[in-house]
Scaffold this active site. Sequence first.
Site: not given
Lengths: 65, 263
Positions: B105, B192-193
């Site tokens: 990643k 993410a988020g």
Amino acid sequence: MKVLLNGSSYSIEDNCSVVALIKNLELNGKYAIEINQTIIPRSKYSNQKINSGDKIEIVQAIGGG
Amino acid sequence: MTNSHTDKFTIADSKYSSRLLVGTGKYKNSEQTKSAIDKSGAEIVTVAIRRTNLGQKKNEPNLLDIIPPDKYTILPNTAGCYDAASAVRTCQLARELLNGHDLVKLEVLADEKTLFPDITQTLDAAKKLIDDNFKVMVYTTDDPIIAKRLEEIGCVAVMPLAAPIGSGLGIQNPYNIRTIVENASVPIIVDAGVGTASDASIAMELGCDGVLMNTAIAEAKNPTLMASAMKKAIQAGREAYLAGRMPKRAYASASSPIDGRFF
């Protein structure tokens, strides 16, 4: 002789090999080793000599996202 | 009827049933990490690469004992890298650490406050890693043009953010995420988020192939229960996407027939 091991000064015997260093540190688990920003493959640990002043990094997997 | 046996997705020639990818950071201890990851049903699990703590107690469990590489696809990340060179170096160390495992990643950050990715450095690092035979899953902004560029240079999955890392704000730009999905021929994974289960469902309803999350599970009051919720949310969102939702209307549309009324 002295080396820089994971950012700290560390004393080891002259002409020490990577294998001897690993034994000294009693490392467990999986890790990877870099000397002066060159990765040392596991197969080369016994032949790889460490020199005075070498910058050695030993890394492992830790929690992250 | 779709189920997890037939509805698989492919990253770099490997098939996966779970569309929930999870991180291993921020847990209180290794028991909590193991419990949450088990419950999530995730098959792909991210780790960070850091200096070994040389003063470590000998009986302290190693992360890779808790998430063994023969059971999970380990996805080493380049978190904390602010330039292409350190990201490439981190991936090379990870490959050595994991006996040649080449799926990574990539994230190259630009700014500590937002943790937004540095796109120029990300593109540079992605090219170098692909040239070095890595399979790159890349963290990026929700910019559809950049997502396409990253696919074109050979990334095996493109992972736009829903909102800043660790913010839990949910998908801030669903139209961009949908455009990215429409344009893509590699898996799109929201990374993410995400804050709670409905955020994960929305990502899947938009047609994303998966969601990668860490803080939403690890910082829940009960991480194991949230891992279970996320697993279900991902499955529900995926099935809703495949089912094809009804059109939205400005006004009501009666569900019961008008004909046959006796009143």
